[in-house]
Design an enzyme around this catalytic site. Structure first.
Site, PDB file in Angstrom:
ATOM      1  N   LYS A   1       0.258  -1.004   0.191  1.00 19.13           N
ATOM      2  CA  LYS A   1       0.061   0.210   0.140  1.00 19.13           C
ATOM      3  C   LYS A   1       0.524   1.855  -0.031  1.00 19.13           C
ATOM      4  O   LYS A   1       0.375   2.315  -0.655  1.00 19.13           O
ATOM      5  CB  LYS A   1      -1.040  -0.213   1.135  1.00 19.13           C
ATOM      6  CG  LYS A   1      -1.335   1.464   2.020  1.00 19.13           C
ATOM      7  CD  LYS A   1      -2.142   1.136   2.738  1.00 19.13           C
ATOM      8  CE  LYS A   1      -3.021   2.558   3.165  1.00 19.13           C
ATOM      9  NZ  LYS A   1      -1.629   3.635   3.412  1.00 19.13           N
ATOM     10  N   ASN A   2       2.045   1.176   0.885  1.00 15.66           N
ATOM     11  CA  ASN A   2       2.445   2.747   0.824  1.00 15.66           C
ATOM     12  C   ASN A   2       3.680   2.615  -0.110  1.00 15.66           C
ATOM     13  O   ASN A   2       4.139   3.540  -0.499  1.00 15.66           O
ATOM     14  CB  ASN A   2       3.626   1.950   2.171  1.00 15.66           C
ATOM     15  CG  ASN A   2       2.221   2.287   3.574  1.00 15.66           C
ATOM     16  OD1 ASN A   2       1.661   2.757   2.765  1.00 15.66           O
ATOM     17  ND2 ASN A   2       3.090   1.726   4.793  1.00 15.66           N
TER      18      ASN A   2
ATOM     19  N   CYS B   1      -6.396   8.315   8.614  1.00 15.26           N
ATOM     20  CA  CYS B   1      -5.890   7.546   9.842  1.00 15.26           C
ATOM     21  C   CYS B   1      -5.620   9.643  10.767  1.00 15.26           C
ATOM     22  O   CYS B   1      -4.731  10.283  10.452  1.00 15.26           O
ATOM     23  CB  CYS B   1      -5.472   7.276  10.163  1.00 15.26           C
ATOM     24  SG  CYS B   1      -5.837   5.344   9.589  1.00 15.26           S
TER      25      CYS B   1
ATOM     26  N   ARG C   1       0.437  15.228  12.092  1.00 16.68           N
ATOM     27  CA  ARG C   1       1.316  14.687  11.154  1.00 16.68           C
ATOM     28  C   ARG C   1       1.103  16.077   9.904  1.00 16.68           C
ATOM     29  O   ARG C   1       0.375  16.169   9.169  1.00 16.68           O
ATOM     30  CB  ARG C   1       0.448  13.652  10.246  1.00 16.68           C
ATOM     31  CG  ARG C   1       0.442  12.438  10.884  1.00 16.68           C
ATOM     32  CD  ARG C   1       0.812  11.304  10.685  1.00 16.68           C
ATOM     33  NE  ARG C   1      -0.794  10.805  10.260  1.00 16.68           N
ATOM     34  CZ  ARG C   1      -1.472  10.077   8.992  1.00 16.68           C
ATOM     35  NH1 ARG C   1      -0.230   9.339   9.218  1.00 16.68           N
ATOM     36  NH2 ARG C   1      -2.674   9.446   8.373  1.00 16.68           N
TER      37      ARG C   1
ATOM     38  N   ASP D   1       3.859   2.136  11.972  1.00 24.60           N
ATOM     39  CA  ASP D   1       3.120   0.981  10.871  1.00 24.60           C
ATOM     40  C   ASP D   1       2.975  -0.237  12.173  1.00 24.60           C
ATOM     41  O   ASP D   1       1.959  -0.742  11.690  1.00 24.60           O
ATOM     42  CB  ASP D   1       3.186   1.202  10.017  1.00 24.60           C
ATOM     43  CG  ASP D   1       2.545   2.252   9.464  1.00 24.60           C
ATOM     44  OD1 ASP D   1       2.063   3.320   9.956  1.00 24.60           O
ATOM     45  OD2 ASP D   1       2.958   2.628   7.863  1.00 24.60           O
TER      46      ASP D   1
ATOM     47  N   ARG E   1      -8.528   0.133   4.384  1.00 26.43           N
ATOM     48  CA  ARG E   1      -8.069   0.685   3.400  1.00 26.43           C
ATOM     49  C   ARG E   1      -6.300   0.421   3.368  1.00 26.43           C
ATOM     50  O   ARG E   1      -5.144   0.514   2.363  1.00 26.43           O
ATOM     51  CB  ARG E   1      -7.870   1.920   4.650  1.00 26.43           C
ATOM     52  CG  ARG E   1      -8.941   2.829   4.470  1.00 26.43           C
ATOM     53  CD  ARG E   1      -8.026   4.690   5.431  1.00 26.43           C
ATOM     54  NE  ARG E   1      -7.249   4.858   4.904  1.00 26.43           N
ATOM     55  CZ  ARG E   1      -6.204   5.023   5.592  1.00 26.43           C
ATOM     56  NH1 ARG E   1      -5.864   4.939   6.891  1.00 26.43           N
ATOM     57  NH2 ARG E   1      -5.379   5.844   4.903  1.00 26.43           N
TER      58      ARG E   1
END
Length: 416
Positions: free
Chosen positions: A22-23, A115, A120, A304, A395
């Site tokens: 995903k990242n 999220c 952030r 994560d 997600r």
């Protein structure tokens, strides 16, 4: 609203192949705005990927999916802004800023969503792009971004190896026909994958000593076919699922990308065998406390995985301390784990976990990784648990429930 019903107590055993990361795929999809045509292979079917595809379609690209392959082709040469609803749908939407500034010289958007992990800020993204000539004004909840005369090359010093800021800079620099030096760049495997995509598209990117990157961009990149690397966070999540349930598992992923998490699993008593593209884990009869776990930029322990490994620690014998240096207020999962009987004390950016018996409870997902963490804890708990707001899990994890069921978990989707 979809939820989960989980009955704890089953050992998880079997084999899993990690999906595309995903990242990695999200910044790559943002970078496709620089290209006429791209084919992305091993693309996971995630809600965040769907949001990226909606943004690309709005910007004038044709997006087609065939199983795990996305084909992206530019159909319109005009430039558009990204609608607020898509910007607010996920954090990675901000990665479209660099590419659209490079290609169009302007874009208006709002701050991204995603999220809630504490502070952030996107200040690093904005200040870095300003050094390349971007003029960015903030008007309430709107960012008006222009590049009069186009972006130009620069030597950009990042005060912190921010993954997102590095990605935005790389994309912007790859679409700028000038030389840009990124000093203090992040070095996560997903960054390396983005670089590989941009290089295959025709950008020149050179690794330099000290973690710096030299980028020679082009006005137009033709595009390429690119395979996304396996998801190291997903791989570690399934390793943790087997560990917390006393099971055995083989996960097909790159062990070199998981050195820090594997070291923690070994400290907890797990037997681990690493091959070139596979990791096998056998859990001990009882997990042991891991001692100190500190989240750090790669190659350190990933933020994560903090929530997921905290779930492991709640079921272990002894103590584990967590220090969160990346997002110091990333503790939303703590209260959910406490509902199951977890003994967790939080003070600022530190948390101390003492292993204790876990019992089923009514739980909710507060963010992506916290959702995976409470699901894993429920798999190890005595009795039944329900988990709501699983859109967070969707997600970042493709086929989460079918994969766990294949491994032996008693888990079902519900409508709540």
């Amino acid at each position: 609203m979809r939820g989960l019903h989980i009955v704890g107590g089953n050992q998880l055993t079997g084999t899993v192949t990690a999906h595309g990361a995903k990242n990695a795929v999200l910044p790559i999809l943002a970078a496709t705005v620089l290209c006429k045509h791209s084919t992305i292979v091993n693309c996971p079917d995630l809600s965040d990927v769907a949001v990226s595809c909606h943004i690309l379609q709005h910007l004038g690209y044709r997006v087609q999916r065939q199983q795990s392959t996305l084909t992206i082709a530019r159909e319109e040469e005009g430039c558009r802004d990204v609608p607020p609803e898509w910007m607010r749908a996920m954090r990675s939407s901000i990665l479209f800023l660099g590419g659209m500034l490079a290609r169009c010289g302007r874009i208006t958007l709002c701050p991204p969503g995603g999220c809630a992990l504490g502070g952030r800020p996107i200040d690093l993204h904005l200040s870095a792009l300003r050094q390349m000539g971007a003029v960015i004004t903030e008007e309430g909840d709107t960012l008006r971004c222009t590049a009069p005369g186009g972006l130009h090359g620069a030597a950009v010093q990042l005060p912190y190896p921010s993954v997102g800021a590095t990605e935005n800079l790389l994309i912007a620099a790859a679409g700028t026909p000038a030389e840009t030096k990124i000093i203090g760049a992040a070095a996560e495997p997903e960054i390396i994958d983005l670089i590989a995509y941009l290089q295959s598209c025709g950008a020149f990117i050179e690794y330099q000593p000290g973690g710096n990157l030299l980028v020679q961009g082009r006005r137009e990149l033709p595009g390429c076919l690119h395979r996304v690397l396996p998801d190291r966070i997903e791989a570690a999540t399934y390793l943790a699922a087997a560990a917390i349930t006393g099971g055995k598992i083989t996960v097909h992923a790159n062990p070199a990308h998981l050195a820090a998490p594997l070291a923690v699993l070994r400290r907890m008593g797990c037997s681990i065998t690493a091959e070139e593209n596979a990791i096998s884990l056998a859990a001990p009869e009882r997990l042991q406390g891991a001692g100190s776990v500190v989240t750090l930029p790669y190659p350190g322990f990933p933020t994560d995985l903090q929530a997921i490994f905290m779930a492991l620690a709640t079921a272990a014998e002894g103590y584990t301390t967590f220090t969160e240096t990346v997002f110091p207020r990333r503790w939303a999962h703590v209260e959910e784990l406490r509902r199951m009987g977890a003994d967790i004390t939080v003070a600022g950016s530190h948390a101390v976990v003492r292993g204790a018996p876990l019992s089923g409870a009514a739980l909710t997902c507060t963010d992506l990784r916290a959702g995976a963490a409470v699901a894993l804890a429920a798999l190890a708990a005595e009795g039944e648990s329900t988990v709501t707001a699983i859109s967070h899990i969707e997600r970042g994890y493709a086929d989460f429930v079918p994969t766990l069921r294949t491994l032996g978990a008693e888990i079902t989707l519900t409508e709540v």
